[in-house]
Design an enzyme around this catalytic site. Sequence first.
Site, PDB file in Angstrom:
ATOM      1  N   ASP A 118     -34.243  -3.374 -94.824  1.00  0.00           N
ATOM      2  CA  ASP A 118     -33.687  -2.151 -95.412  1.00  0.00           C
ATOM      3  C   ASP A 118     -34.306  -0.892 -94.790  1.00  0.00           C
ATOM      4  O   ASP A 118     -35.414  -0.939 -94.262  1.00  0.00           O
ATOM      5  CB  ASP A 118     -33.997  -2.097 -96.915  1.00  0.00           C
ATOM      6  CG  ASP A 118     -33.102  -3.036 -97.715  1.00  0.00           C
ATOM      7  OD1 ASP A 118     -32.390  -3.852 -97.097  1.00  0.00           O
ATOM      8  OD2 ASP A 118     -33.136  -2.959 -98.951  1.00  0.00           O
ATOM      9  N   ASP A 119     -33.592   0.200 -94.924  1.00  0.00           N
ATOM     10  CA  ASP A 119     -34.107   1.560 -94.670  1.00  0.00           C
ATOM     11  C   ASP A 119     -34.100   2.016 -93.212  1.00  0.00           C
ATOM     12  O   ASP A 119     -34.416   3.163 -92.939  1.00  0.00           O
ATOM     13  CB  ASP A 119     -35.543   1.759 -95.201  1.00  0.00           C
ATOM     14  CG  ASP A 119     -35.644   1.600 -96.705  1.00  0.00           C
ATOM     15  OD1 ASP A 119     -34.591   1.453 -97.344  1.00  0.00           O
ATOM     16  OD2 ASP A 119     -36.767   1.613 -97.235  1.00  0.00           O
ATOM     17  N   HIS A 168     -26.869   0.767 -96.534  1.00  0.00           N
ATOM     18  CA  HIS A 168     -27.903   0.933 -97.572  1.00  0.00           C
ATOM     19  C   HIS A 168     -27.901   2.394 -98.054  1.00  0.00           C
ATOM     20  O   HIS A 168     -28.944   2.936 -98.348  1.00  0.00           O
ATOM     21  CB  HIS A 168     -29.251   0.541 -96.974  1.00  0.00           C
ATOM     22  CG  HIS A 168     -30.394   0.506 -97.936  1.00  0.00           C
ATOM     23  ND1 HIS A 168     -30.326  -0.144 -99.149  1.00  0.00           N
ATOM     24  CD2 HIS A 168     -31.656   1.016 -97.872  1.00  0.00           C
ATOM     25  CE1 HIS A 168     -31.494  -0.019 -99.780  1.00  0.00           C
ATOM     26  NE2 HIS A 168     -32.312   0.695 -99.027  1.00  0.00           N
ATOM     27  N   HIS A 172     -29.996   7.727 -99.009  1.00  0.00           N
ATOM     28  CA  HIS A 172     -31.099   7.037 -99.691  1.00  0.00           C
ATOM     29  C   HIS A 172     -31.745   7.913-100.767  1.00  0.00           C
ATOM     30  O   HIS A 172     -32.871   7.683-101.182  1.00  0.00           O
ATOM     31  CB  HIS A 172     -32.159   6.547 -98.700  1.00  0.00           C
ATOM     32  CG  HIS A 172     -32.935   5.351 -99.201  1.00  0.00           C
ATOM     33  ND1 HIS A 172     -33.999   5.467-100.066  1.00  0.00           N
ATOM     34  CD2 HIS A 172     -32.786   4.026 -98.980  1.00  0.00           C
ATOM     35  CE1 HIS A 172     -34.474   4.250-100.326  1.00  0.00           C
ATOM     36  NE2 HIS A 172     -33.753   3.366 -99.692  1.00  0.00           N
ATOM     37  N   HIS A 273     -38.574  -4.431 -95.103  1.00  0.00           N
ATOM     38  CA  HIS A 273     -38.249  -3.050 -94.767  1.00  0.00           C
ATOM     39  C   HIS A 273     -38.508  -2.747 -93.300  1.00  0.00           C
ATOM     40  O   HIS A 273     -39.475  -3.254 -92.723  1.00  0.00           O
ATOM     41  CB  HIS A 273     -39.032  -2.083 -95.662  1.00  0.00           C
ATOM     42  CG  HIS A 273     -38.558  -2.104 -97.085  1.00  0.00           C
ATOM     43  ND1 HIS A 273     -39.025  -3.011 -97.997  1.00  0.00           N
ATOM     44  CD2 HIS A 273     -37.623  -1.365 -97.731  1.00  0.00           C
ATOM     45  CE1 HIS A 273     -38.410  -2.818 -99.157  1.00  0.00           C
ATOM     46  NE2 HIS A 273     -37.552  -1.823 -99.021  1.00  0.00           N
TER      47      HIS A 273
HETATM   48 ZN   LIG Z   1     -34.302   1.318 -99.438  1.00  0.00          ZN
END
Ligand SMILES: [Zn+2]
Length: 316
Positions: A118-119, A168, A172, A273
Amino acid sequence: MESKQYSKRIRYLRRLILTTVAAACLIPTCICVILAIRYDRLSTKYEQSEADLAWYREKYGSEMEILSSEEEVNTDDSSFTGATTAEGMDVDYATIDVSGAQNPENIEGTRYVYLTFDDGPSTYTDDILDILAEYDVKASFFVCGKPDAKYTDLYKRIVSEGHTLGMHSYSHKYSEIYSSLESFKADLDKLRIFLYETTGVWAKFYRFPGGSSNTVTQVPVEELVDYLDSSEVTFFDWNVSAGDDYNGATKDTIYANIVNNVPKFKHCVVLMHDAADKKSTVDALPEIIEAIQGMDDTVIVPITDDTLPVQHINNN
Ligand SMILES: [Zn+2]
């Protein structure tokens, strides 16, 4: 004689003016640079504190209801994963309410492990991709919208090397995405179009910031899921977490959180991540892959249309 003195004085004045102008430019520039560096450090600390706080709220419940709904609550993806701790404690998932998560333990045969990041993209995306390439492993990246040119090649590399490009959220920012259905839609559509224009991929998979079980959203998550359904987007939560978003996570805790928990499931969606402050994840990755590849009848595969999603909420 007098004119010589005069021109000397002119020269002096000119030098004085130039020095003043130079100082007038340089001093504010220096101050700006110093302030920018300080701001950057403080905002990183702030985000980390927010994430920590959210994690404690999730773990200890309403006694810590101290954040107003107006505030940015950046729980990141930690809202569900009270299951793994900064200390790397191995928590028994059987004791955790997974709120409708599908854990199809009855699947016969091969264990499928889906590594998800993620991210990203981040300064570590290339390193992660290098490691995946070295082990000939395909993963899934749930990315955010980062229009800066330095990220363009990273989005493209994820796709060209056969990994799955998932979404995602563009921003954010929990306070924006989850403030209304309209802003959720706008964020999702913006990211989808951005990814299409950057890579040519029309993304079909989504991971909610904070997971579908996040406690931040102002809109019932079912409404968000309905929108995903109508957009032909499938969302994925996770049933194994690296716990790499907690302060104090180390290469060893990340390794243990994953390698100890994967054997509990026949179908593992592993949350990790891809972020500038998550070097430990990169450091742990080679050994994690080796350990999973060493498990009996286990394969690491990317998310595809055929993947049975792990979802914390059950929308049926
Ligand atoms: Zn995230």
